[in-house]
Write a protein that holds these residues in place. Structure first.
Motif, PDB file in Angstrom:
ATOM      1  N   CYS A 223     -13.982 -33.639  -6.358  1.00 20.43           N
ATOM      2  CA  CYS A 223     -12.979 -33.910  -7.385  1.00 20.43           C
ATOM      3  C   CYS A 223     -13.511 -35.024  -8.275  1.00 20.43           C
ATOM      4  CB  CYS A 223     -11.653 -34.303  -6.748  1.00 20.43           C
ATOM      5  SG  CYS A 223     -11.788 -35.744  -5.661  1.00 20.43           S
ATOM      6  N   ALA A 224     -12.766 -35.354  -9.317  1.00 19.87           N
ATOM      7  CA  ALA A 224     -13.163 -36.454 -10.190  1.00 19.87           C
ATOM      8  C   ALA A 224     -12.997 -37.772  -9.449  1.00 19.87           C
ATOM      9  CB  ALA A 224     -12.320 -36.440 -11.456  1.00 19.87           C
ATOM     10  N   MET A 225     -13.964 -38.683  -9.684  1.00 21.60           N
ATOM     11  CA  MET A 225     -13.927 -39.968  -9.005  1.00 21.60           C
ATOM     12  C   MET A 225     -14.212 -41.057 -10.021  1.00 21.60           C
ATOM     13  SD  MET A 225     -16.253 -41.321  -5.868  1.00 21.60           S
ATOM     14  CE  MET A 225     -17.630 -41.560  -6.989  1.00 21.60           C
ATOM     15  N   ILE A 226     -13.367 -42.092 -10.047  1.00 21.24           N
ATOM     16  CA  ILE A 226     -13.528 -43.204 -10.987  1.00 21.24           C
ATOM     17  C   ILE A 226     -13.408 -44.496 -10.199  1.00 21.24           C
ATOM     18  CG2 ILE A 226     -12.728 -44.257 -13.127  1.00 21.24           C
ATOM     19  CD1 ILE A 226     -11.269 -41.696 -13.815  1.00 21.24           C
ATOM     20  N   THR A 227     -14.383 -45.379 -10.416  1.00 20.17           N
ATOM     21  CA  THR A 227     -14.283 -46.722  -9.858  1.00 20.17           C
ATOM     22  C   THR A 227     -13.787 -47.635 -10.973  1.00 20.17           C
ATOM     23  OG1 THR A 227     -16.113 -46.296  -8.336  1.00 20.17           O
ATOM     24  CG2 THR A 227     -15.521 -48.595  -8.724  1.00 20.17           C
ATOM     25  N   VAL A 228     -12.659 -48.309 -10.746  1.00 22.91           N
ATOM     26  CA  VAL A 228     -12.005 -49.110 -11.774  1.00 22.91           C
ATOM     27  C   VAL A 228     -11.905 -50.544 -11.271  1.00 22.91           C
ATOM     28  CG1 VAL A 228      -9.978 -49.340 -13.227  1.00 22.91           C
ATOM     29  CG2 VAL A 228     -10.668 -47.075 -12.427  1.00 22.91           C
ATOM     30  N   ASP A 229     -12.269 -51.510 -12.143  1.00 23.14           N
ATOM     31  CA  ASP A 229     -12.120 -52.905 -11.748  1.00 23.14           C
ATOM     32  C   ASP A 229     -10.713 -53.390 -12.090  1.00 23.14           C
ATOM     33  OD1 ASP A 229     -11.964 -53.525 -14.431  1.00 23.14           O
ATOM     34  OD2 ASP A 229     -14.021 -54.264 -14.589  1.00 23.14           O
ATOM     35  N   PRO A 230     -10.353 -54.576 -11.619  1.00 24.07           N
ATOM     36  CA  PRO A 230      -8.966 -55.036 -11.837  1.00 24.07           C
ATOM     37  C   PRO A 230      -8.576 -55.170 -13.299  1.00 24.07           C
ATOM     38  CG  PRO A 230     -10.001 -56.293 -10.062  1.00 24.07           C
ATOM     39  CD  PRO A 230     -11.096 -55.466 -10.689  1.00 24.07           C
ATOM     40  N   THR A 231      -9.543 -55.219 -14.204  1.00 27.01           N
ATOM     41  CA  THR A 231      -9.212 -55.341 -15.634  1.00 27.01           C
ATOM     42  C   THR A 231      -8.917 -53.989 -16.263  1.00 27.01           C
ATOM     43  OG1 THR A 231     -11.523 -55.123 -16.356  1.00 27.01           O
ATOM     44  CG2 THR A 231     -10.709 -57.343 -15.784  1.00 27.01           C
ATOM     45  N   GLY A 232      -9.042 -52.887 -15.513  1.00 30.30           N
ATOM     46  CA  GLY A 232      -8.786 -51.556 -16.053  1.00 30.30           C
ATOM     47  C   GLY A 232      -9.990 -50.922 -16.687  1.00 30.30           C
TER      48      GLY A 232
ATOM     49  N   ALA B 262      -4.418 -52.444 -10.647  1.00 27.72           N
ATOM     50  CA  ALA B 262      -4.027 -53.843 -10.506  1.00 27.72           C
ATOM     51  C   ALA B 262      -3.141 -54.042  -9.287  1.00 27.72           C
ATOM     52  CB  ALA B 262      -3.326 -54.308 -11.776  1.00 27.72           C
ATOM     53  N   GLU B 263      -2.271 -53.093  -9.036  1.00 32.45           N
ATOM     54  CA  GLU B 263      -1.371 -53.214  -7.882  1.00 32.45           C
ATOM     55  C   GLU B 263      -2.143 -53.105  -6.569  1.00 32.45           C
ATOM     56  OE1 GLU B 263       1.538 -50.212  -8.446  1.00 32.45           O
ATOM     57  OE2 GLU B 263       2.638 -51.314  -9.994  1.00 32.45           O
ATOM     58  N   VAL B 264      -3.134 -52.189  -6.534  1.00 30.68           N
ATOM     59  CA  VAL B 264      -3.920 -52.021  -5.309  1.00 30.68           C
ATOM     60  C   VAL B 264      -4.789 -53.251  -5.071  1.00 30.68           C
ATOM     61  CG1 VAL B 264      -5.754 -50.672  -4.208  1.00 30.68           C
ATOM     62  CG2 VAL B 264      -3.887 -49.513  -5.401  1.00 30.68           C
ATOM     63  N   ALA B 265      -5.361 -53.788  -6.152  1.00 32.20           N
ATOM     64  CA  ALA B 265      -6.217 -54.967  -6.014  1.00 32.20           C
ATOM     65  C   ALA B 265      -5.427 -56.164  -5.493  1.00 32.20           C
ATOM     66  CB  ALA B 265      -6.861 -55.297  -7.350  1.00 32.20           C
ATOM     67  N   ALA B 266      -4.156 -56.250  -5.882  1.00 33.90           N
ATOM     68  CA  ALA B 266      -3.323 -57.377  -5.445  1.00 33.90           C
ATOM     69  C   ALA B 266      -2.571 -57.085  -4.157  1.00 33.90           C
ATOM     70  CB  ALA B 266      -2.333 -57.733  -6.556  1.00 33.90           C
ATOM     71  N   ASP B 267      -2.775 -55.919  -3.608  1.00 33.53           N
ATOM     72  CA  ASP B 267      -2.034 -55.525  -2.405  1.00 33.53           C
ATOM     73  C   ASP B 267      -2.566 -56.266  -1.184  1.00 33.53           C
ATOM     74  OD1 ASP B 267      -0.510 -54.308  -0.495  1.00 33.53           O
ATOM     75  OD2 ASP B 267      -1.393 -52.305  -0.737  1.00 33.53           O
ATOM     76  N   THR B 268      -1.693 -56.990  -0.516  1.00 32.81           N
ATOM     77  CA  THR B 268      -2.062 -57.692   0.718  1.00 32.81           C
ATOM     78  C   THR B 268      -1.473 -57.036   1.948  1.00 32.81           C
ATOM     79  OG1 THR B 268      -0.141 -59.151   0.494  1.00 32.81           O
ATOM     80  CG2 THR B 268      -2.218 -59.896  -0.502  1.00 32.81           C
ATOM     81  N   VAL B 269      -0.762 -55.907   1.732  1.00 29.40           N
ATOM     82  CA  VAL B 269      -0.116 -55.217   2.850  1.00 29.40           C
ATOM     83  C   VAL B 269      -1.066 -54.236   3.510  1.00 29.40           C
ATOM     84  CG1 VAL B 269       1.786 -53.725   3.540  1.00 29.40           C
ATOM     85  CG2 VAL B 269       2.141 -55.510   1.820  1.00 29.40           C
ATOM     86  N   HIS B 270      -1.691 -53.406   2.685  1.00 23.85           N
ATOM     87  CA  HIS B 270      -2.586 -52.388   3.220  1.00 23.85           C
ATOM     88  C   HIS B 270      -3.993 -52.968   3.333  1.00 23.85           C
ATOM     89  CE1 HIS B 270       0.766 -50.116   1.453  1.00 23.85           C
ATOM     90  NE2 HIS B 270       0.567 -49.284   2.462  1.00 23.85           N
ATOM     91  N   GLN B 271      -4.285 -53.658   4.429  1.00 23.29           N
ATOM     92  CA  GLN B 271      -5.580 -54.249   4.690  1.00 23.29           C
ATOM     93  C   GLN B 271      -6.192 -53.596   5.928  1.00 23.29           C
ATOM     94  OE1 GLN B 271      -6.999 -56.320   2.662  1.00 23.29           O
ATOM     95  NE2 GLN B 271      -5.247 -56.796   1.327  1.00 23.29           N
TER      96      GLN B 271
ATOM     97  N   ALA C 188     -14.480 -54.354  -1.468  1.00 21.44           N
ATOM     98  CA  ALA C 188     -14.374 -55.779  -1.150  1.00 21.44           C
ATOM     99  C   ALA C 188     -14.371 -56.644  -2.395  1.00 21.44           C
ATOM    100  CB  ALA C 188     -15.537 -56.184  -0.232  1.00 21.44           C
ATOM    101  N   ASN C 189     -15.029 -56.205  -3.451  1.00 21.74           N
ATOM    102  CA  ASN C 189     -15.098 -57.004  -4.669  1.00 21.74           C
ATOM    103  C   ASN C 189     -13.879 -56.822  -5.569  1.00 21.74           C
ATOM    104  OD1 ASN C 189     -15.536 -54.438  -5.562  1.00 21.74           O
ATOM    105  ND2 ASN C 189     -17.399 -54.903  -6.712  1.00 21.74           N
ATOM    106  N   GLY C 190     -12.831 -56.123  -5.071  1.00 21.25           N
ATOM    107  CA  GLY C 190     -11.610 -55.939  -5.844  1.00 21.25           C
ATOM    108  C   GLY C 190     -11.575 -54.673  -6.656  1.00 21.25           C
ATOM    109  N   GLU C 191     -12.703 -53.982  -6.758  1.00 20.12           N
ATOM    110  CA  GLU C 191     -12.696 -52.699  -7.466  1.00 20.12           C
ATOM    111  C   GLU C 191     -11.984 -51.643  -6.605  1.00 20.12           C
ATOM    112  OE1 GLU C 191     -16.961 -53.358  -9.755  1.00 20.12           O
ATOM    113  OE2 GLU C 191     -16.808 -51.942  -8.094  1.00 20.12           O
ATOM    114  N   VAL C 192     -11.485 -50.661  -7.280  1.00 16.74           N
ATOM    115  CA  VAL C 192     -10.770 -49.580  -6.599  1.00 16.74           C
ATOM    116  C   VAL C 192     -11.437 -48.253  -6.950  1.00 16.74           C
ATOM    117  CG1 VAL C 192      -8.578 -48.390  -6.265  1.00 16.74           C
ATOM    118  CG2 VAL C 192      -8.613 -50.869  -6.657  1.00 16.74           C
TER     119      VAL C 192
END
Length: 559
Positions: free
Chosen positions: A32-41, A74-83, A108-112
């Motif tokens: 499928c399509a795959m995109i790596t996105v940093d916290p800035t979008g 941004a929500e996933v990068a700031a998520d502290t629940v799903h660790q 680990a570097n905050g990218e999703v």
């Protein structure tokens, strides 16, 4: 396949430089399509089937129509629940007409890393299934409402209301023309239904004339809403009409009318699928309307025919009181095999003819023969005083017909003479008449004869009697005496019980005598089955001035 990229940084550990970040693994070709996105979008990397996401480029901000993905990053990068590898929920969104489910993997570097699965076909199938379920539920509800009544006007109102609520903003049901007028039922979604008639030419509405004849009308996309006459557009429509559908209401072999659906210009035009479904609804509505109109037509015909078959309302004729009562064997039938009639004489000096009879059988066939007998006797009224001649002619008429039924009856010629009523009674296979005297005695008139419609010749004996003021002669069918009921439910009412009941009616008006006998018979029957019941009372009216004649008290007629 794109080459793996590595981001490096050095540190000292045992004098040997190590990588701060290791090179990304070789993902191969993702399904499928795959995109790596940093916290800035920003899309850091893309891979897989990116043809589904044109316009997305590496090292560039996500397009505006993928803002939902940037927000989710941004929500996933700031998520502290799903660790600790806990699976994060997927998000859904659209991009250029396609619908995706995006499953995140946080680095680990905050990218999703987003794995975008194309769910366009699945969502379309689910929406189609939901729509089909809604249509099925609507058709079930519509069928229930349309078939709940056999009243044509209520059926038209239900059709218009259902169509306005489900298909359009307004609906108009047009019935076949009655003369130059069109019966019209209008409904606006959420509003009241109005009904009336308009003088209009169906040809002024594109496709309406064809629909009223049962032919498929022109497609809705060819109808100009601006060409609609005013009578088609119901009051209360919030804006102007934007699209129109006209479809026939097919009945049972004949058109039942037409359905006009109207949508305002604030809604999309009718699609081909909606037009097809509207025709499916119209087919059910047309069948219900056709059944309602057929029932109304048959009811009107039946009412007209029954008018002459129902027993008449009896009253005083030439100074003699007549009263009658009738109860068919089945509660849902208005006529049956028992009947009675009173044919007044031309003048007070001529006898009136009373007839009470019982046709073999029950139901409609018996009622038809009843009507034939009554009409024949009415035609024989000029010779009403010659009972044997009347019976012989009636017997011949029944033998010459196609029916195989016979009848029993009793004739009574009735003549007022002073304060007395003179009777001539003839039975043709029928229970003998009973007379209740003023002192409570009950006399059985000894007349007898053969039934009519079975043998070539009819034999009968005519017997005369006189009623004094207040006395009553009762004619009845065997449905009274053969009524089964009582405490045990199977005992006959019988002749003796009838005579005792009649003796209690001494001096009572004729209507009271009939009601008393009917009430006792009904109580005896309870809820059990029974034959047709018919009774006729012939009563000499009481007088106010009395005189002694031949040693007996006699009433002097003062009318």
């Amino acid at each position: 396949m794109a080459s793996p990229k590595a981001e490096t940084g050095t540190t000292t550990k045992g004098g040997t430089p190590t990588k701060e970040r290791f090179a990304a693994a070789d993902w191969g070709c993702p399904p499928c399509a795959m995109i790596t996105v940093d916290p800035t979008g920003t899309a850091v990397r893309t891979d897989g089937d990116m043809e589904l996401l044109p316009g997305v480029a590496e090292d560039a901000p996500l397009p505006d129509c993928l803002s939902w993905l940037a927000l989710a990053t941004a929500e996933v990068a700031a998520d502290t629940v799903h660790q600790g590898g806990t699976r994060r929920p997927a998000v859904a969104g659209e991009y250029r007409g396609r619908r995706f489910e995006a499953h995140p993997t946080r680095r680990a570097n905050g990218e999703v890393v987003w794995w975008l699965v194309d769910q366009t076909a699945r969502y379309a199938a689910e929406e189609a299934l939901t729509a089909e379920r809604e249509r099925t539920a609507f058709l079930a509800e519509a069928s229930s409402m349309l078939l709940s009544s056999l009243n044509a006007e209520r059926c038209m109102a239900a059709t218009a209301k259902l169509a306005a609520g489900f298909f359009a903003d307004a609906a108009v049901v047009v019935a076949p023309a009655s003369g130059r007028r069109l019966p019209v039922t209008r409904a606006v979604a959420g509003g009241e239904v109005t009904q009336g008639q308009v003088t209009a030419d169906p040809a002024t509405v594109p496709g309406l004339a064809e629909a009223l004849k049962g032919f498929p009308p022109v497609p809705s996309r060819w109808i100009d809403p601006m060409s609609l006459p005013d009578w088609v557009v119901p009051d209360g429509l919030p804006t102007t009409v934007g699209s129109v559908v006209v479809t026939p209401l097919p009945g049972h072999g004949v058109p039942a009318g037409a359905l006009i659906l109207l949508r305002t210009d604030t809604r999309e035009e009718f699609s081909e699928t909606e037009e097809t479904f509207a025709r499916l609804f119209a087919a059910r509505a047309g069948a219900a309307l056709s059944a309602a109109r057929l029932y109304a037509e048959q009811h009107s015909i039946t009412r007209t025919l029954m008018r002459d078959l129902l027993p008449p309302r009896l009253h005083r004729v030439h100074g003699v009181e007549f009263a009658g009562g009738y109860r068919p064997s089945n509660a849902h039938e208005r006529v049956g095999g028992d009947f009675y009639d009173v044919h007044p004489g031309p003048t007070a000096a001529d006898p009136s003819l009373v007839v009470l009879g019982d046709v073999c059988g029950k139901g409609l066939e018996a009622a038809v023969l009843t009507g034939k007998i009554r009409n024949t006797l009415q035609a024989l009224m000029p010779m009403a005083d010659d009972h044997e001649r009347v019976l012989q002619l009636l017997n011949g008429a029944l033998l010459n017909s196609d029916n195989t039924r016979f009848a029993t009856l009793v004739l009574a010629s009735v003549l007022r003479a002073g304060n007395q009523v003179r009777l001539r009674l003839t039975s043709a296979g029928h229970p003998a008449p009973l007379v209740v005297r003023n002192d409570g005695r009950v006399e059985e008139i000894p007349t007898h004869g053969s039934l009519v419609g079975a043998l070539d010749q009819v034999t009968a004996r005519t017997v005369g009697t006189v009623l004094l003021p207040g006395e009553t002669c009762l004619l009845y069918t065997d449905g009274i005496t053969e009524a089964r009921g009582g405490p045990l439910g199977g005992e006959l009412f019988g002749d003796e019980r009838l005579k005792r009941a009649l003796s209690e009616c001494a001096g009572m008006p004729g209507e009271a005598v009939v009601e008393h006998i009917r009430m006792l018979a009904a109580q005896w029957l309870g809820d059990g089955g029974h034959d047709d019941l018919a009774v006729v009372a012939i009563t000499a009216p009481p007088t106010t001035h009395l005189t002694a004649v031949d040693g007996h008290t006699r009433g002097r007629y003062t009318a």
